[in-house]
Scaffold this motif. Structure first.
Motif, PDB file in Angstrom:
ATOM      1  N   GLY B 124      -9.689  -2.266   5.863  1.00 23.46           N
ATOM      2  CA  GLY B 124      -8.966  -2.192   4.607  1.00 23.46           C
ATOM      3  C   GLY B 124      -9.625  -1.239   3.610  1.00 23.46           C
ATOM      4  N   GLN B 125     -10.926  -1.024   3.771  1.00 29.70           N
ATOM      5  CA  GLN B 125     -11.659  -0.120   2.891  1.00 29.70           C
ATOM      6  C   GLN B 125     -11.156   1.314   3.016  1.00 29.70           C
ATOM      7  OE1 GLN B 125     -14.276  -0.831   0.622  1.00 29.70           O
ATOM      8  NE2 GLN B 125     -13.308  -2.814   0.890  1.00 29.70           N
ATOM      9  N   LEU B 127      -8.332   2.188   4.301  1.00 34.20           N
ATOM     10  CA  LEU B 127      -6.921   2.173   3.931  1.00 34.20           C
ATOM     11  C   LEU B 127      -6.775   2.358   2.418  1.00 34.20           C
ATOM     12  CD1 LEU B 127      -4.601   1.780   5.906  1.00 34.20           C
ATOM     13  CD2 LEU B 127      -4.519  -0.625   5.239  1.00 34.20           C
ATOM     14  N   ALA B 128      -7.562   1.576   1.667  1.00 27.74           N
ATOM     15  CA  ALA B 128      -7.468   1.646   0.208  1.00 27.74           C
ATOM     16  C   ALA B 128      -7.890   3.022  -0.298  1.00 27.74           C
ATOM     17  CB  ALA B 128      -8.334   0.558  -0.426  1.00 27.74           C
TER      18      ALA B 128
END
Lengths: 273, 243
Positions: B124-125, B127-128
């Motif tokens: 998710g890192q 992705l963000a």
């Protein structure tokens, strides 16, 4: 929120611009598959400028994948994403279209804000650092300048006093508000929310929804994947029902919740109520 | 008991021990830092989407982890000049040979440590960061690398300490580091206990300094607004105790 409350958005940035005829953001027959699994099977819809579109549907129906495709985080197999009438993510090459190089994709992504279910804040940066990073790395603003703008926007989501705190020191609701500020600070044309309150303790949901509601009121164009029926009914201009990679209902909240046309929607609403 | 403190203190304060220790420290630093760079490259190769690159990374780790470090040192010092006559020149010193061999060897271990660090960063890192519009290199430098660093500090500190100790293997190719100076002195004086004890003290002191540095580094990567005793682990442990 009261009238003397500082606005989340700069009204000057929201005014209608050229090419205002069609939807601001549009999905045209998007298809996406992972291996043999067809996740999106021809998804089409549009969001008008300033509108809020709520997306409902059971898990596995392709809601999150659709948002990631709209945010250009996943390549699509067929169809188009259009922002202000222009196709994004690809460029034409003969009769086909090819995905843009990562550098150009990055540039286009900076116009689309994205908020995730699990916040995905950067744990090694303070709240302020999280909000600053896009300004310094993408918009190439100076550190001092970025700190000022980021501090200001944190203030507006009610976290001015928490600017120096790291994500691990913030509650879930505070983290998600920082995440919203992080997206907002880029002045996106549209904001995409992927179940923004699903990972929150029930008592923290309200503070995040309040910020989103304020954003909607100020005219931000939003696509919100959510299970919050109350929010969808109150804030959304249109509600979409997704099932098995397709949109099976696209209606106003009143229609959607009181007189759903599709049997599947009816059953879903009964299950979540 | 036959232990002569005077011989011990003379050894401890001798120029030879000091030089040997400095050489060991210098070799440790250059070899370990080179190994971190090699490890990063090999770890990225192993995580690559390209099959050939992935295979290259895997092969590197396979070969250089399998062959004993001493064999690699001897190979670089003795066999490489036979294969490449250019290495018969004066500049190819025992120090250079040890540096090369130890970096290549340690690079294989660091590759696995860094790979575990890369796997530990939540997807998710990235992705963000990408969603913000950051370019791939920017995502890697500003978001992934700081988080990898935090994860790999303790195992890398381990490797640092191990590296200090295996620099003593370079005594086999006549590098005048701590152990070879000790051996030379013993062969003249036959005072085993005093000289080995002095060498041990040097290793103890150097490792203690490394450990202090590690502690400082871990505090820097604590990511809390109030940095101090109450690290995340300490908080967790206290929480467990309270239950």
């Amino acid at each position: 929120m009261t009238d003397d409350h500082k606005l989340l958005l700069d009204p000057a940035l929201l005014g209608p611009t050229e090419g205002d005829a069609g939807p601001l953001l549009e999905a045209v027959a998007i298809q996406k598959r992972y291996g043999r699994n067809e996740v999106l099977r021809g998804v089409s819809f549009g969001v008008e400028r300033g509108d809020v579109k709520a997306v409902l549907g059971p898990s596995g129906s392709g809601k999150s994948t659709m948002l990631r495709c709209l945010a250009l985080l996943e390549p699509i197999d067929a169809g188009e994403v259009r922002l202000e009438g222009r196709t994004i993510g690809v460029r034409p090459s003969g009769s086909r279209s090819v995905r843009l190089p990562e550098r150009e994709l990055a540039h286009q992504r900076s116009d689309i804000g994205m908020v995730f279910q699990k916040f995905n804040l950067f744990p090694h940066l303070t709240a302020l650092g999280n909000v600053m990073l896009g300004l310094t790395e993408v918009r190439k603003r100076s550190k001092a300048d970025a700190a000022q703008v980021a501090g200001d926007i944190l203030e507006r989501v009610g976290l001015g006093a928490r600017a120096g705190f790291y994500p691990s020191e913030l509650s879930g609701g505070q983290q998600q508000r920082v995440a919203i500020a992080r997206a907002l600070v880029m002045n996106p044309k549209v904001m995409l929310f992927d179940e923004p309150t699903s990972a929150l303790d029930p008592e923290l949901v309200g503070e995040v929804l309040a910020v989103m509601e304020e954003l909607a009121r100020e005219g931000m164009t939003m696509v919100v994947v959510t299970h919050e029926i109350g929010f969808a009914r109150k804030v959304a201009d249109r509600v979409i029902m997704m099932d098995e990679g397709q949109i099976i209902e696209d209606a106003t909240p009143d229609q959607f919740f009181d007189r759903p046309r599709h049997e599947r929607t009816r059953r879903f609403l009964e299950a979540v109520h | 008991m036959n232990f002569d403190p005077a011989v011990f203190f003379a050894a401890l304060t001798s120029q030879g021990f000091r030089n040997g220790a400095l050489l060991a420290i210098a070799l440790t630093f250059v070899a370990q830092l080179t190994a971190v760079v090699i490890g990063l490259v090999v770890a990225l190769l192993r995580g690559s989407g390209n099959r050939v690159l992935r295979g290259t990374g895997w092969t590197y780790v396979w070969i250089f982890r399998a062959i004993p470090t001493l064999v690699q040192i001897l190979f670089v010092w003795n066999a490489l000049p036979q294969l490449f006559p250019a290495l018969k020149e004066d500049w190819f010193s025992p120090f250079i040979a040890a540096w090369l061999a130890l970096s290549i060897n340690e690079g294989a271990y660091m590759a696995e440590i860094i790979r575990s660090g890369l796997l530990a960063v939540d997807e998710g890192q990235q992705l963000a960061a990408r969603a913000l519009g950051m370019t791939p290199s920017s995502v890697f430098r500003r978001v992934v690398l700081p988080q990898v660093t935090r994860v790999i500090i303790p195992p890398t500190a381990n490797e640092f300490i191990t590296m200090l100790k295996i620099t003593s293997l370079a005594s086999a190719i006549s590098l005048q580091e701590l152990l070879s100076y000790t051996q030379t002195s013993i062969s003249i004086t036959f005072r085993f206990a005093e000289y080995y004890a002095a060498a041990a003290i040097y290793y103890l002191v150097i490792v203690s300094i490394f450990m202090a540095f590690q502690a400082w580094l871990e505090r820097r990567f604590q990511w809390r607004s109030q940095r101090g005793e109450s690290g995340r682990l300490a908080t967790t442990l206290r929480g467990l105790g309270a239950r």
